[in-house]
Design a protein around this motif. Sequence first.
Motif, mmCIF file in Angstrom:
data_model
loop_
_atom_site.group_PDB
_atom_site.id
_atom_site.type_symbol
_atom_site.label_atom_id
_atom_site.label_comp_id
_atom_site.label_asym_id
_atom_site.label_seq_id
_atom_site.Cartn_x
_atom_site.Cartn_y
_atom_site.Cartn_z
ATOM 1 N N LYS A 206 0.836 -1.203 0.000
ATOM 2 C CA LYS A 206 0.000 0.000 0.000
ATOM 3 C C LYS A 206 0.870 1.252 0.000
ATOM 4 O O LYS A 206 0.606 2.208 -0.747
ATOM 5 C CB LYS A 206 -0.907 -0.022 1.236
ATOM 6 N N TRP A 207 1.926 1.229 0.825
ATOM 7 C CA TRP A 207 2.839 2.372 0.878
ATOM 8 C C TRP A 207 3.480 2.601 -0.484
ATOM 9 O O TRP A 207 3.552 3.730 -0.973
ATOM 10 C CB TRP A 207 3.914 2.141 1.953
ATOM 11 N N LEU A 208 3.908 1.512 -1.124
ATOM 12 C CA LEU A 208 4.569 1.637 -2.432
ATOM 13 C C LEU A 208 3.620 2.206 -3.479
ATOM 14 O O LEU A 208 4.009 3.065 -4.280
ATOM 15 C CB LEU A 208 5.070 0.280 -2.908
ATOM 16 N N LEU A 209 2.394 1.728 -3.480
ATOM 17 C CA LEU A 209 1.444 2.216 -4.485
ATOM 18 C C LEU A 209 1.164 3.701 -4.282
ATOM 19 O O LEU A 209 0.916 4.427 -5.240
ATOM 20 C CB LEU A 209 0.156 1.389 -4.442
ATOM 21 N N ASN A 210 1.240 4.170 -3.030
ATOM 22 C CA ASN A 210 1.026 5.598 -2.761
ATOM 23 C C ASN A 210 2.283 6.440 -2.967
ATOM 24 O O ASN A 210 2.184 7.640 -3.208
ATOM 25 C CB ASN A 210 0.526 5.797 -1.325
ATOM 26 N N ASN A 211 3.457 5.825 -2.841
ATOM 27 C CA ASN A 211 4.685 6.620 -2.783
ATOM 28 C C ASN A 211 5.729 6.315 -3.843
ATOM 29 O O ASN A 211 6.743 7.010 -3.908
ATOM 30 C CB ASN A 211 5.336 6.447 -1.398
ATOM 31 N N ALA A 212 5.508 5.285 -4.650
ATOM 32 C CA ALA A 212 6.565 4.879 -5.582
ATOM 33 C C ALA A 212 6.915 5.998 -6.553
ATOM 34 O O ALA A 212 8.094 6.265 -6.817
ATOM 35 C CB ALA A 212 6.146 3.625 -6.345
ATOM 36 N N MET A 213 5.900 6.669 -7.084
ATOM 37 C CA MET A 213 6.172 7.724 -8.060
ATOM 38 C C MET A 213 7.025 8.829 -7.431
ATOM 39 O O MET A 213 8.010 9.280 -8.030
ATOM 40 C CB MET A 213 4.838 8.282 -8.589
ATOM 41 N N LYS A 214 6.665 9.219 -6.226
ATOM 42 C CA LYS A 214 7.394 10.276 -5.523
ATOM 43 C C LYS A 214 8.818 9.821 -5.170
ATOM 44 O O LYS A 214 9.785 10.560 -5.366
ATOM 45 C CB LYS A 214 6.627 10.617 -4.234
ATOM 46 N N GLU A 215 8.934 8.614 -4.686
ATOM 47 C CA GLU A 215 10.230 8.130 -4.190
ATOM 48 C C GLU A 215 11.153 7.654 -5.308
ATOM 49 O O GLU A 215 12.372 7.768 -5.202
ATOM 50 C CB GLU A 215 10.021 6.960 -3.219
ATOM 51 N N PHE A 216 10.553 7.043 -6.356
ATOM 52 C CA PHE A 216 11.384 6.373 -7.359
ATOM 53 C C PHE A 216 11.114 6.850 -8.782
ATOM 54 O O PHE A 216 11.746 6.400 -9.725
ATOM 55 C CB PHE A 216 11.168 4.853 -7.285
ATOM 56 N N GLY A 217 10.138 7.733 -8.955
ATOM 57 C CA GLY A 217 9.863 8.279 -10.280
ATOM 58 C C GLY A 217 9.137 7.317 -11.208
ATOM 59 O O GLY A 217 9.083 7.536 -12.423
ATOM 60 N N THR A 218 8.599 6.251 -10.663
ATOM 61 C CA THR A 218 7.831 5.298 -11.489
ATOM 62 C C THR A 218 6.773 4.644 -10.610
ATOM 63 O O THR A 218 6.984 4.487 -9.408
ATOM 64 C CB THR A 218 8.734 4.203 -12.093
ATOM 65 N N ASP A 219 5.654 4.269 -11.206
ATOM 66 C CA ASP A 219 4.686 3.502 -10.416
ATOM 67 C C ASP A 219 4.506 2.090 -10.964
ATOM 68 O O ASP A 219 3.556 1.398 -10.601
ATOM 69 C CB ASP A 219 3.339 4.225 -10.311
ATOM 70 N N LYS A 220 5.452 1.694 -11.838
ATOM 71 C CA LYS A 220 5.430 0.295 -12.284
ATOM 72 C C LYS A 220 5.930 -0.584 -11.145
ATOM 73 O O LYS A 220 7.032 -0.375 -10.622
ATOM 74 C CB LYS A 220 6.364 0.102 -13.478
ATOM 75 N N LEU A 221 5.134 -1.574 -10.801
ATOM 76 C CA LEU A 221 5.488 -2.401 -9.649
ATOM 77 C C LEU A 221 5.666 -3.869 -10.059
ATOM 78 O O LEU A 221 4.903 -4.396 -10.866
ATOM 79 C CB LEU A 221 4.380 -2.287 -8.596
ATOM 80 N N PHE A 222 6.693 -4.496 -9.508
ATOM 81 C CA PHE A 222 6.819 -5.956 -9.559
ATOM 82 C C PHE A 222 6.777 -6.473 -8.125
ATOM 83 O O PHE A 222 7.116 -5.747 -7.189
ATOM 84 C CB PHE A 222 8.147 -6.380 -10.201
ATOM 85 N N ILE A 223 6.376 -7.715 -7.966
ATOM 86 C CA ILE A 223 6.450 -8.362 -6.658
ATOM 87 C C ILE A 223 7.285 -9.618 -6.835
ATOM 88 O O ILE A 223 7.079 -10.372 -7.794
ATOM 89 C CB ILE A 223 5.056 -8.717 -6.104
ATOM 90 N N SER A 224 8.243 -9.793 -5.960
ATOM 91 C CA SER A 224 9.168 -10.899 -6.115
ATOM 92 C C SER A 224 9.402 -11.555 -4.777
ATOM 93 O O SER A 224 9.583 -10.878 -3.758
ATOM 94 C CB SER A 224 10.494 -10.360 -6.676
ATOM 95 N N GLY A 225 9.401 -12.884 -4.750
ATOM 96 C CA GLY A 225 9.687 -13.560 -3.501
ATOM 97 C C GLY A 225 9.975 -15.027 -3.725
ATOM 98 O O GLY A 225 9.521 -15.620 -4.707
#
Lengths: 382, 382
Positions: A206-225
């Motif tokens: 949830k934090w990433l979806l709200n902050n990725a653009m601001k923090e990393f300049g992109t909102d493309k997300l991968f999930i890895s585990g």
Amino acid sequence: MRSAPAPRLLILFDSRRYLTGLTCSANRYTIISPLLTKMLDCSMTNKLFITCILIPLLIFTNSAFAQKTNSNDDYSAYLDEVRTANQFLVHMQQNTPSVLTKEGLMATRKRMMANNSAKPQLQPAVKYILGLAGNIGLRIFKPDTIRAVVLEIHGGGWSIGSAESDDILNDLMARTCKVAVVSVDYRLAPENPFPACINDCKTAAKWLLNNAMKEFGTDKLFISGASAGAHLSAETAIYIRDSLHAINKVKGLNLVYGCFDLSNTPSMRMTTDSTIILSKKYVDETYELVFHGWNKDQLQNPQYSPLYANLHNLAPALFTIGTADPLIDDTYFMEARWKLAGNNTYLAVYPECSHAFNLFPTKMAAAANQKMFQWIIELCGK
Amino acid sequence: MRSAPAPRLLILFDSRRYLTGLTCSANRYTIISPLLTKMLDCSMTNKLFITCILIPLLIFTNSAFAQKTNSNDDYSAYLDEVRTANQFLVHMQQNTPSVLTKEGLMATRKRMMANNSAKPQLQPAVKYILGLAGNIGLRIFKPDTIRAVVLEIHGGGWSIGSAESDDILNDLMARTCKVAVVSVDYRLAPENPFPACINDCKTAAKWLLNNAMKEFGTDKLFISGASAGAHLSAETAIYIRDSLHAINKVKGLNLVYGCFDLSNTPSMRMTTDSTIILSKKYVDETYELVFHGWNKDQLQNPQYSPLYANLHNLAPALFTIGTADPLIDDTYFMEARWKLAGNNTYLAVYPECSHAFNLFPTKMAAAANQKMFQWIIELCGK
């Protein structure tokens, strides 16, 4: 691509993307068929050209991931090294302490960190976000160029491991794929009973979806585990789809020898004490530690065992598994259901490889990790 | 691969898989046929090229089942008819009686026979063999030429159906494949509690292994069954391997929309009252009828749920399933485990098709049945 191909080849190289699209679809027959017919009117030189160059070229232009599995890849040259590594791992797991004792659990947690003596090239930053029960640590690798963000969820049977234990692979992934890697230090069982770990991963997503653009300049997300981390990745993706309604931001899931059925798939029921890494003793004790008192119906609840969940409208997933991993049925079953639900999948199977094989310094490990990175890179471009 | 083929052959060998993919699909005719027509107008050089190089190459790369799945086959032309059939089936299943009442069970059994109004061309013979609880009927189709014997096990949720209900398909199989088809009239639940049905199938298998050569002039055996019949086929194959030590006589298993996990795979847990043929009501009632009082651990016993069994050293298997069949996970999971255990598999998936789809007069049904017959014919020659 290559330097100065002959003029007649140029067209073919230029049309690589076009050909890729064509040759990986069922429609490739409609290309090949007139070609073969036309070939009859050709000179013998042209016949040889078509047979020896053009057709192999069509194979070459197939996208690396168009095939949907790595079953055409030949890993036989890596097998001797894998066998040596397996013998070493069997030797190492003798007399391991029980995770059901406090001392044994601490020793096992410590040993997992001790494997991590190499140093990452990028310096990870640590950031804290507020979770349901206090701060959650995010361990972040930021390369100079960032094309997407990977939410990375470490493994360790929901009870051992940490974001730091994945430093080396996360650093390599960040630099190779040009992605920010954000590894979540979720709460471990038994101190924090399951599903505390799931809740922390959800908070991080949830934090990433709200902050990725601001923090990393992109909102493309991968999930890895990997392992329990793949289980938590699937849980997180379902949460993003159902509760955050943002599954369109998730470009792919990298699901590495995951556990998707907490009630144990057939292959997981066949572990023995000589099963590498996931010995019967370790598996039984871990389940006792984490899921003490849960009955089969609870373990098979779709909320906790994603194999039983509705898997429609998720994202493409790369499934990685070794054939000596007792979680192999989890991967095969989940890949089948993921695909049948309409999502793209790629199934990468590595002969004779054990659980966690990609963490050891073998050529097979490098090939498997490289395939994961390539897959992320390819999806980043889409 | 092979030891040091000449360089230009290497390309051909490398292209083999690709060409196999091309030539093994139903569409291969669309490649070959214009080629042959065109050949008539060719120069002698071209005729020689086609005859001596191109066609041998295509033959070399061609096996109808080399691809391992039918994913390259195009069934889109059959879909409209399938949709019409599905609507008809949904309509037909309204207000069906409960199999939990004696009258409802009898009516359901009767209805299954009523679908069978066509007459077989071959006249079936009936033979009785001694089982654990009296005589077991074997319904036998013998064509003039017999290349192998198929032990056929009918479906019907272990509680309905009979050898006779498969007459039409068994007759067609016998004539098309040139095989004797021996269908076993096993005892039905609930009058004969599960696993009486398994015991009768075992008796039939044992009798065949002892008498096939004398009765039919061949000891090549196939086992074929749909739905519960596929479950019983897998059980029988395991018995032949473990107790009769004669798995080498079994050339293949034709496993049609089988149930392999009595505790229900994820897709089986998602049935609804509008699921075609296997509605939630019918499935729940059938399980109540046949497995009343069994808990999950009993249902997952590898002795009764072959998905959990050791599947090594069995025989090649063709798995057939429609994507609208809630047993789809059973097929995908079992095919994965069958293959991972080292047996050859072929996975034939039919879009939008329901349970039992191949019993209705559609082009898709004909294509699916034809693929089963072709597969048996191909294995007969080995």
